[in-house]
Scaffold this active site. Sequence first.
Site, PDB file in Angstrom:
ATOM      1  N   LYS A  57       0.833  -1.209   0.000  1.00 53.24           N
ATOM      2  CA  LYS A  57       0.000   0.000   0.000  1.00 53.24           C
ATOM      3  C   LYS A  57       0.865   1.256   0.000  1.00 53.24           C
ATOM      4  O   LYS A  57       0.406   2.333  -0.395  1.00 53.24           O
ATOM      5  CB  LYS A  57      -0.912  -0.001   1.224  1.00 53.24           C
ATOM      6  CG  LYS A  57      -2.065  -0.971   1.089  1.00 53.24           C
ATOM      7  CD  LYS A  57      -3.287  -0.273   0.578  1.00 53.24           C
ATOM      8  CE  LYS A  57      -4.153  -1.200  -0.207  1.00 53.24           C
ATOM      9  NZ  LYS A  57      -5.336  -0.520  -0.744  1.00 53.24           N
ATOM     10  N   ASP A  85      -8.370   0.712   6.545  1.00 54.24           N
ATOM     11  CA  ASP A  85      -8.287  -0.416   7.479  1.00 54.24           C
ATOM     12  C   ASP A  85      -6.951  -0.375   8.201  1.00 54.24           C
ATOM     13  O   ASP A  85      -6.727  -1.110   9.142  1.00 54.24           O
ATOM     14  CB  ASP A  85      -8.329  -1.727   6.681  1.00 54.24           C
ATOM     15  CG  ASP A  85      -9.735  -2.213   6.418  1.00 54.24           C
ATOM     16  OD1 ASP A  85     -10.631  -1.883   7.193  1.00 54.24           O
ATOM     17  OD2 ASP A  85      -9.914  -2.948   5.429  1.00 54.24           O
TER      18      ASP A  85
END
Length: 403
Positions: free
Chosen positions: A75, A123
């Site tokens: 990410k 998240d």
Amino acid sequence: MFLSNTHPDHNAPLEPVDAETLGIAAAEEVERFLTHRDRHAETPLQSLPAMAAGLDIGALHIKDEGFRLGLGSFKALGGSYAVIRLVLEEAGRQLGRPVDIAELHVPEVKAIAAEMTVACATDGNHGRSVAQGAELVGTKAAIFVHAGVSDERVAAIARFGAQMIRVEGTYDDSVREAARVATENGWTIVSDTSWPGYERIPGLVMQGYTAMVREFLRQVSEPPTHVFVQSGVGGVAAAVAGHFSIVLGEKRPIFVVVDPARAACIVETARAGRPVKIPHGEPTVMAMLECYEPSLVAWRILSRVADAFMTVEEQDAISVMNRLARPSGNDPVIVAGESGGAGLAGLIRAAADPEITAALGLNATSRVLVINTEGATDPKRYTELVGIEPERLAAVKGQTTGQ
Ligand SMILES: Cc1ncc(COP(=O)(O)O)c(C=O)c1O
């Protein structure tokens, strides 16, 4: 659960906008940007011959994103890249000329960046990336986290100076709340998921992920025959599958998307043939994959270039973390977080099922790629599930975790 892709668009060319987002020129630009980042290095590609032999396949490679940019997950490539691009574009607009990444630290560019605020829901890993990108360029960041995000993950984002906002409910609720508050305040929302009318920025986030595929293709002598990638909203799977299809054309690998059974929004979307929102069930240990609505852009791409969709169970994810921590033969130790090994868990399930191996043409000549999408990004949780601290595990084998 296993489904072959029967969508009418399967194997159709990507939409021009998606082909541009995930194309070779864009991916080259992503890599050029990376050269301006601290701690940038290609992530390791590990070969696991003992596990490959056990699965009756020819070769198994795992790209280890636990080492990415000091953030511990792939990410790190997406959110931060999008933030940098958006700041440069805004500086370009205000200064009336193109502004390059090499000018990020020029006072007039820094002054423009300081006036901006980027926001997102997360998240855990995407928010960490957006916050790191914001710190790098000197903009403010507001990061929205739902009730299920652990305090460790929140602290790991806050250390980049981001404002943290807790939201009741699930990830999808936090996405909506982030969009609402950002619109009210004139902040730029940098989401990793897309919805009608909001596609470009999630496209930039996905564009950032293409760097993994470019690195991988330099690290191997032959491209893979099969790729298994896990999905939350489908962004990483779409970026990887899309870039492979652009670079390799008809020689592209067979691509399998792997969802947790408890949050299988991509599998259910594939079954329905259109984006569907699924009901919330029990939380999954694969916390980063706990998404109940697909990204529209991701689905548009996956409906064309994914070949199959499958689910894995909770125990599959935990078992794969443990197998990678205590490998057989001379296979290296790999520290995989709860969501990191889900693609490999899919391969393990597929290899054990004759119908699936037949459907995918998986056999002793197959060269399979999986991505360990995260290291121990929540070290406490990792230790609970594997029974050893990630740093100790890596030290035992004389390796580093990249955390
Ligand atoms: C470690 C990890 N793996 C996989 C994913 C899934 O990515 P996507 O939501 O783009 O499908 C995420 C998303 O946050 C993640 O953090």
